[in-house]
Structures are given as structure tokens and as C-alpha cells.
Design an enzyme around this catalytic site. Structure first.
Site, PDB file in Angstrom:
ATOM      1  N   ASP A   9       0.836  -1.364  -0.064  1.00 38.67           N
ATOM      2  CA  ASP A   9      -0.007   0.109  -0.047  1.00 38.67           C
ATOM      3  C   ASP A   9       0.750   1.345   0.154  1.00 38.67           C
ATOM      4  OD1 ASP A   9      -2.319  -1.582  -0.053  1.00 38.67           O
ATOM      5  OD2 ASP A   9      -1.986  -1.796   2.138  1.00 38.67           O
ATOM      6  N   CYS A  10       2.056   1.078  -0.044  1.00 37.71           N
ATOM      7  CA  CYS A  10       3.144   2.373  -0.058  1.00 37.71           C
ATOM      8  C   CYS A  10       4.041   2.181  -0.360  1.00 37.71           C
ATOM      9  CB  CYS A  10       2.840   2.988   1.687  1.00 37.71           C
ATOM     10  SG  CYS A  10       3.670   1.937   2.626  1.00 37.71           S
ATOM     11  N   CYS A  13       6.431  -0.116   1.802  1.00 32.88           N
ATOM     12  CA  CYS A  13       6.298  -1.451   1.524  1.00 32.88           C
ATOM     13  C   CYS A  13       7.035  -2.093   0.243  1.00 32.88           C
ATOM     14  CB  CYS A  13       4.704  -1.743   1.281  1.00 32.88           C
ATOM     15  SG  CYS A  13       3.558  -1.350   2.637  1.00 32.88           S
ATOM     16  N   CYS A 360       9.165   3.105  26.236  1.00 33.87           N
ATOM     17  CA  CYS A 360       7.801   2.885  25.422  1.00 33.87           C
ATOM     18  C   CYS A 360       7.449   4.039  24.696  1.00 33.87           C
ATOM     19  CB  CYS A 360       6.784   2.405  26.670  1.00 33.87           C
ATOM     20  SG  CYS A 360       5.212   1.729  25.708  1.00 33.87           S
ATOM     21  N   CYS A 362       4.614   5.339  23.548  1.00 32.97           N
ATOM     22  CA  CYS A 362       3.134   5.524  23.617  1.00 32.97           C
ATOM     23  C   CYS A 362       3.027   7.037  23.058  1.00 32.97           C
ATOM     24  CB  CYS A 362       2.637   5.450  25.057  1.00 32.97           C
ATOM     25  SG  CYS A 362       2.754   3.608  25.254  1.00 32.97           S
ATOM     26  N   ASP A 404      -6.146  23.740 -13.183  1.00 36.91           N
ATOM     27  CA  ASP A 404      -7.043  23.402 -14.225  1.00 36.91           C
ATOM     28  C   ASP A 404      -8.074  24.640 -14.458  1.00 36.91           C
ATOM     29  OD1 ASP A 404      -8.194  22.354 -16.441  1.00 36.91           O
ATOM     30  OD2 ASP A 404      -9.869  21.478 -15.210  1.00 36.91           O
ATOM     31  N   THR A 406     -11.313  24.901 -16.463  1.00 34.93           N
ATOM     32  CA  THR A 406     -12.739  24.573 -16.542  1.00 34.93           C
ATOM     33  C   THR A 406     -13.327  23.510 -15.456  1.00 34.93           C
ATOM     34  OG1 THR A 406     -12.760  24.511 -19.186  1.00 34.93           O
ATOM     35  CG2 THR A 406     -14.574  23.477 -18.073  1.00 34.93           C
ATOM     36  N   ASP A 608     -10.715  18.797 -12.165  1.00 28.29           N
ATOM     37  CA  ASP A 608     -11.925  18.153 -11.858  1.00 28.29           C
ATOM     38  C   ASP A 608     -12.218  17.108 -13.101  1.00 28.29           C
ATOM     39  OD1 ASP A 608     -12.521  19.844 -14.139  1.00 28.29           O
ATOM     40  OD2 ASP A 608     -14.587  19.893 -13.576  1.00 28.29           O
ATOM     41  N   ASP A 694       5.307   8.918  31.581  1.00 27.10           N
ATOM     42  CA  ASP A 694       4.783   8.260  30.304  1.00 27.10           C
ATOM     43  C   ASP A 694       3.331   8.714  29.942  1.00 27.10           C
ATOM     44  OD1 ASP A 694       5.492   6.713  27.990  1.00 27.10           O
ATOM     45  OD2 ASP A 694       3.636   5.476  28.498  1.00 27.10           O
TER      46      ASP A 694
END
Length: 717
Positions: A9-10, A13, A360, A362, A404, A406, A608, A694
Site C-alpha cells: 500500500d505504500c 512496503c 515505551c 506511546c 485547471d 474549466t 476536476d 509516560d
């Protein structure tokens, strides 16, 4: 060898798979495209690696993989769609994982309230289920030379929190990260849906004409160069070609983006996917289905999306250094004092575990997504649909916005601007309402957008439109009708000049209007050959277009108008906006200009039309107007649902505010951790203070991110 890789997906990856495959013996020329989820590679005939090894390696990294057939690999769009199943997010592996962890978290909270002594075990179960796929992927990545990936960071954070008894916190971190992975997958699939939608623009069948002129319906994909096809009124053109018989007007908005149909005659080129408005045409095929205009646009979109590397997530980059350093410090804290100074093992184990809790991440993990989530919520509330955190970050860095014309800077449909009557030979001229009524009467039976605009204008002005009869069209040139016994016709200035004597002052009036970017229709008497008057129409600027350009200038953002329309119209509109412009551009021309501009900074493209899809994908940030085509909206990174040009400036302001918030959050998270890391090592603070630190950092980051919800549009930050 070619494969379909599901879950890619990216660009991150892509890098992981590429790194793993390159290390395998006999594999070379690895090419991946996460937009189409395709993998191509070369495998040496005598290599120790075989196809099963390749598939096993990819699956170990957390992706589904299947070999493509020759037909799919060669780019047959319909065939390729068969390997991409349309799944709802909750049907995907990532979706099921998010739902599972979420249900376990809810169950854990319920159990901890009813049976406190068993609550922690439910949280531990949630962590075990959630962290397992990330830990497995982290281990696989470590084997291919990526030991400190974001998956490793999450695994260490979750396991570290479990060791010191913070199972609830570990479960929350795993759940949030799983949600982020799911959202990334959903966004990527939306982009792929845009590519699939492009192929539906070309009709599946065509009417083939044989040597004797007999008609036969065939598959459009079977057409060969020099075949002759019939295109009836209302049909889509089935292939790129040249008109060999007939005259008509064609709606080419699929390619040029311009809403007004173009008159076409023998010898003119036509594009696959264009709509035949009026007369029947015979077209000689010039390009096969694999090479037509729409196919080229699909290819451009795929290539552009593949080359657009999303901004690498901050956490992933930072974890390359943060995770190993903190882990090393924790180990040293536990073993060095007892070994070298004879200190008590229990004390330093306690301090080491406290240090792991501080490590950690978080608050650090929340620092970016919490701010991004607030920014996305604000954008959605104001009609700005932003497809992902990396888009939110990029749009604030934009130095040039390409518009663009139009449907973006303009409303996308022609409107009557002038109604002018001319004196005839008897010295009289039709009144405004009478002239408008005659125009509307002749145009009443036409489906041409200009005719519809004139009729609508007459109705809005409460003009009584007389009945017409004997209506017919000279395809692509004029419409004719009898009104109150008079034979009248409406045509373009070029057609009228060929059939009627235009006076110098009339020609001057027409040229003046055309220089203002207006389209002129002329009404004349077919019997007396006298010109009665004209109507001028223009696709007018949106109400907020000037305000939008002015705001962008205040923000030091350059604006450029790129359009497929003629130079005269473009110049007239650009002069009203005080904006740079380029006209008469095809999709590939827009790509070339965008590439040139990208050399000097980040570029946003806003459009568009279907023709804008490649440019939207090529730009660093692609933005579609909500009134635009589905393809443009799907391909774009952002959709402006309220169709306001000024939202372009609001987007940039929102992105800049969000990035400031992220930077503040990172300072909060790392600052507190840095302070308590030192105090923990020296025994000043203990485990409970570390937990509080934390948690405090997490609360601060969350509250700061929530401030973004008060963002107001209209500022020029």
C-alpha cells in the site's frame, strides 16, 4: 516473472519487499508498483531460487502474493481487475485484525471492572493477538537487514510494557498502530479504484463496418488499425481514429476537460471515450485498445502514483536510532553497576525496567497521528477530504499551485453574458427580449450545451419562447427552425461568414467578445440572409476564485493556470485573476510542465476532469473539485467537496498548523522522556513516576492535538 502483491500500500512496503528479494540468489531487475500492486523481476534459469521461494519470502513479510497470467501481465485491464477483489475494509486481513483487537480491548475493560484479578490477562491476550503479525514481520525484516523497522519498534514497545505490568498500555499502542495500517490500506485501495474507473470510459463493444458496409457488433478490444467503425449520435467513440465520413460535434471532456463540444468533420482526429453529440460518423481506427488515449492516461496515472514516494513516517525514521539506543542503555543500566561496582541486581533491574517503560513510545507514537487525526477531522468538517497523513504534511510544503481552468477556476458550464441586436436593411433591430426569445425558440430542440444555456437564460429572464417548427441541424455548424413564419438559423461566426455578409462593425463586435474569452452564436434569417443579432457565452469564474488567488499570494504560494482551452479564452480569464497561464495543453503537456516546476519546489495540482487524472497523480499533491469526475476525485490526494477554490488556501493553512502541532508534540514526548530517563538512571524517580511521566506525556500530546479542532478557515497562516 510477474506477480500481484496484495497489501502493498505504500512506498515503504515497496522498499521492504525489494530489499528482501534482492538478497535472494538469481533475482535481478526487481520492479514494484504499489499503485497497481504489481511485481516484476528477472530470475536466472539456473538459480537456486524458484517461484515458491519468492512467494514464501513475500508472504513472510506479511503480504499475499499470486503469479499473474500472461494476459494479466501484458496489461489487459479487464483481466487484471479479476485479481483485485473489491473488499470492504472489515473483510480485509488488516480490518479483521483491528476489529479483533478492539473487541478484546472492550472485553478486557469489562472483565477488569467485574473481575479485577483477571482483567490484566485479557489485556495480555489482546497484546499477544495484536502484536504477533508485527513481531513476525519485524523478525522477517531483521533477517533481510532491516532490524529496526517500525514493526520492531511496536513489538519492543508492547513487550516492554508487558514486562513491567503495563498490559493495558501495550494493548492500546498495538490497537492504534493497527488502525493506522488499516487506514493506509483503505486509502491505497481508493487510489486503485480510480485507475479501474478509467477503463470504463471506453465502450466494451463497437460497430464494425466491413468492405460492403455491413454492420457487425464486435468487442472494442478486437479492433485493429485501419478497421472502420460506425459511431452513432449519443455513442462513445470506441477507438482513437480519423473521421472518414460524416460531420458532428464531439464532447471530448474525457481528454481535454473542456465542456463545450468540438465540431468535427472528415479528416479530424477523434479520441476513444469521446461522446458523439449529433451526426453519425464513420471512423478509421488508428490505434488499438492497448494504445488509445484512455489507455495512455491509465498508464500515466499508474506511473505517476508509483513514482510518488509518500513522506517517510517520522516514527519509522526515528526508530532506527531511538529503539536500539534505548534498548542498549536499558541493558547497560541493568548489568553494568552490579558487575563493575558490585551494586544490587534487584535495584538496577528495577531501574532498567522503569527505563524500558519510559522508552515505551506511546506518546511518541501518538504525537503524529493524534495531530493528523485532528487536522483530518477539521478538514472534513469544512468539506476538505484529505486522504492520509502524508498528504496533510505535504500540502503545507507546497510552493506552487497549478489550477485547471474549466470546472475548477470556472463553474464548468457556459452562461449567457451578452445579447446584442443588429440593425437590418430596414434600419430596425430586434429588442433584447424579442431577440432572446428567437434564439431560445430555434435552440429549443437542440441538446448542445450552448443551446441549453441560451434556453435556460431565456426562461430565467421570464421571456415567452414561441413555438418553432421544421427544426433541423447542419451537423457541427448550425441549427435551423421556422419561428412565426420566419426561417431562422443559429451558427458560429465562421459558418455565418461563409453564408451571410457580415458588416465590418458586426465582425468587430464578434472579435471583441471573442477576445474576452467568450463563445459567440449568431442568429440570421435564412431567407433574407440578414444577421439579426448575437449571443455571447462564457464559462464564468467561480465567485471565490479571485479571493483564493489573492490569499495564496499572501502565503507566498505561486499560482499557475493550466488549461486545454484556447489561448484567447485563457488570457481573458487569467487577466481577471492576475495569474500565470498556459493554454491549449493535452494531458502529456500538463505532465511536462508539472515536472519542470517540481524542480523548484513542491507542486499541488487542482482539477476536476478525467484528463486531469495523470497530472493529479504526478503532482506532489493532487486535489480534485468535488463536482468533478469520479476518476479525478479517486486519483487525487484531496477532494474539495464544497467546490470552493478558496479551500486551496485553507488547506495549506491547515497543513501548516498541523505540522506545528506535530513538532510541539514531539518536543513534549521526547522532552519528558529525556528528563525522566536521566532521573531514573540516578534513582531519583522510580517505576510509578516513570509510569506517570509516560502517561503525562501521552495526555499532553493528546490535549495539544485537540487544540487543532478550533482551527478557523480563512486565515493565511
Amino acid at each position: 516473472m510477474q506477480y500481484h502483491v496484495k497489501g502493498m500500500d505504500c512506498a515503504s512496503c515497496v522498499g521492504k519487499i525489494e530489499r528482501a528479494l534482492i538478497r535472494m540468489p538469481g533475482i535481478s531487475e526487481v520492479q514494484l508498483n504499489f499503485a497497481t500492486q504489481k511485481l516484476a523481476l528477472t530470475l536466472a534459469p539456473d538459480a537456486a531460487t524458484d517461484s515458491k521461494d519468492i512467494e514464501k519470502t513475500i508472504k513472510r513479510l506479511g503480504f499475499d502474493v499470486s503469479a499473474l497470467t500472461n494476459q494479466q501481465a501484458d496489461g489487459d485491464t479487464d483481466s487484471h481487475q479479476s485479481v483485485i477483489e473489491d473488499e470492504h475494509w472489515w473483510q480485509t486481513t488488516k480490518g479483521k485484525q483491528v476489529i479483533g483487537i478492539g473487541l478484546l480491548l472492550i472485553a478486557a475493560y469489562v472483565v477488569s471492572l467485574i473481575f479485577p484479578e483477571y482483567g490484566k490477562w485479557t489485556f495480555i491476550a489482546a497484546v499477544a493477538v495484536g502484536v504477533f503479525p508485527f513481531a513476525r514481520k519485524a523478525f522477517a525484516l531483521a533477517l533481510v537487514g532491516l532490524p529496526f523497522s517500525i514493526e520492531m519498534l511496536m513489538s519492543v514497545a508492547a513487550i516492554g510494557a508487558l514486562i513491567i505490568g503495563e498490559a493495558e498500555e501495550a494493548a492500546a499502542v498495538v490497537f492504534l498502530f493497527s488502525v493506522g495500517e488499516l487506514l493506509e490500506s483503505v486509502a491505497a485501495d481508493r487510489a486503485r479504484a480510480g485507475i479501474r474507473a478509467l477503463s470504463s470510459l471506453v465502450p466494451k463493444t463497437a460497430i464494425l463496418l466491413d468492405a460492403q458496409g455491413q454492420q457487425r457488433q464486435v468487442a472494442a478490444t478486437s479492433l485493429q488499425v485501419n478497421d472502420k467503425v460506425l459511431v452513432r449520435p449519443g455513442d462513445r467513440v470506441s477507438a482513437d481514429g480519423v473521421i472518414v465520413q460524416g460531420v458532428s460535434s464531439l464532447d471530448e471532456s474525457t481528454v481535454t476537460g473542456e465542456s463545450v463540444p468540438i465540431a468535427k468533420t472528415i479528416g479530424d482526429d477523434v479520441f476513444a471515450g469521446s461522446i458523439n453529440v449529433e451526426g453519425a460518423l464513420q471512423v478509421r481506427v488508428e490505434k488499438t485498445a492497448a494504445n488509445n488515449t484512455i489507455a495512455r492516461i491509465i498508464e500515466l496515472v499508474e506511473q505517476a502514483q508509483a513514482s510518488k514516494a509518500p513522506t517517510e513516517r517520522f516514527i519509522e525514521t526515528f526508530s532506527r536510532y531511538y529503539t536500539p539506543i534505548v534498548m542498549a542503555i536499558a541493558v547497560l543500566v541493568i548489568i553494568v553497576p552490579p558487575l563493575l561496582m558490585g551494586a544490587e541486581w534487584g535495584t538496577w533491574l528495577y531501574r532498567g525496567l522503569a527505563l524500558l517503560l519510559i522508552a515505551c513510545p506511546c506518546a511518541l507514537v501518538l504525537s503524529t497521528p493524534a495531530a493528523i487525526a485532528s487536522g483530518l477531522a477539521v478538514g472534513t468538517r469544512h468539506g476538505m477530504l484529505i486522504k492520509g497523513g502524508h498528504v496533510m504534511e505535504l500540502v503545507g510544503q507546497v510552493s506552487t499551485v497549478a489550477f485547471d481552468k474549466t470546472g475548477t477556476l470556472t463553474e464548468g458550464k457556459p452562461r449567457v453574458t451578452d445579447v446584442i441586436g443588429f440593425k437590418t436593411v430596414d434600419g430596425n433591430a430586434e429588442g433584447h427580449d424579442t431577440l432572446l426569445a428567437l434564439f431560445a425558440s430555434v435552440d429549443a430542440t437542440s441538446s448542445h450545451p450552448l443551446a441549453i444555456a441560451i434556453v435556460d437564460h431565456a426562461k430565467a429572464a421570464n421571456v415567452v419562447i414561441p413555438e418553432s417548427s421544421n427544426a433541423f441541424a447542419t451537423a457541427g455548424k448550425a441549427v435551423h427552425a421556422t419561428v412565426a413564419g420566419r426561417s431562422l438559423a443559429i451558427g458560429s461566426p465562421v459558418y455565418v461568414a461563409e453564408n451571410v455578409m457580415l458588416l465590418d462593425e458586426q465582425q468587430t463586435q464578434i472579435e471583441t467578445l471573442q477576445n474576452e474569452g467568450k463563445t459567440v452564436s449568431v442568429l440570421f434569417d435564412d431567407q433574407t440572409r440578414s444577421v439579426l443579432g448575437l449571443v455571447a457565452l462564457r464559462d464564468e469564474l467561480r465567485e471565490d476564485a479571485q479571493q483564493a488567488i489573492a490569499q495564496l499570494q499572501k502565503m507566498n504560494v505561486r499560482s499557475v493556470m493550466l488549461t486545454g482551452d484556447n489561448s484567447r479564452t485563457a488570457k481573458a480569464l487569467a487577466s481577471q485573476l492576475d495569474i500565470e497561464w498556459k493554454a491549449e495543453l493535452l494531458p502529456e503537456d500538463k505532465l511536462r510542465l508539472l515536472s519542470e516546476m517540481q524542480a523548484s519546489g513542491k507542486i499541488a495540482m487542482i482539477g476536476d476532469g478525467i484528463n486531469d487524472a495523470p497530472a493529479l497523480a504526478t503532482a506532489d499533491v493532487g486535489i480534485a473539485m468535488g463536482s468533478g469526475t469520479d476518476v479525478a476525485i479517486e486519483t487525487a490526494d484531496i477532494a474539495l467537496l464544497k467546490n470552493r477554490v478558496v479551500d486551496m488556501a485553507n488547506l495549506i493553512a491547515l497543513s501548516r498548523a498541523t505540522m506545528r502541532n506535530i513538532h510541539q508534540n514531539v518536543v513534549f514526548a521526547l522532552g519528558l522522556k529525556g528528563v525522566f530517563l536521566i532521573t531514573t538512571v540516578f534513582g531519583i524517580t522510580g517505576l510509578w513516576i516513570a509510569v506517570l511521566a509516560d502517561t503525562g506525556a501521552t495526555v499532553l500530546v493528546t490535549l495539544n492535538a485537540l487544540r487543532l479542532l478550533r482551527f478557523k478557515t480563512g486565515s493565511s497562516n
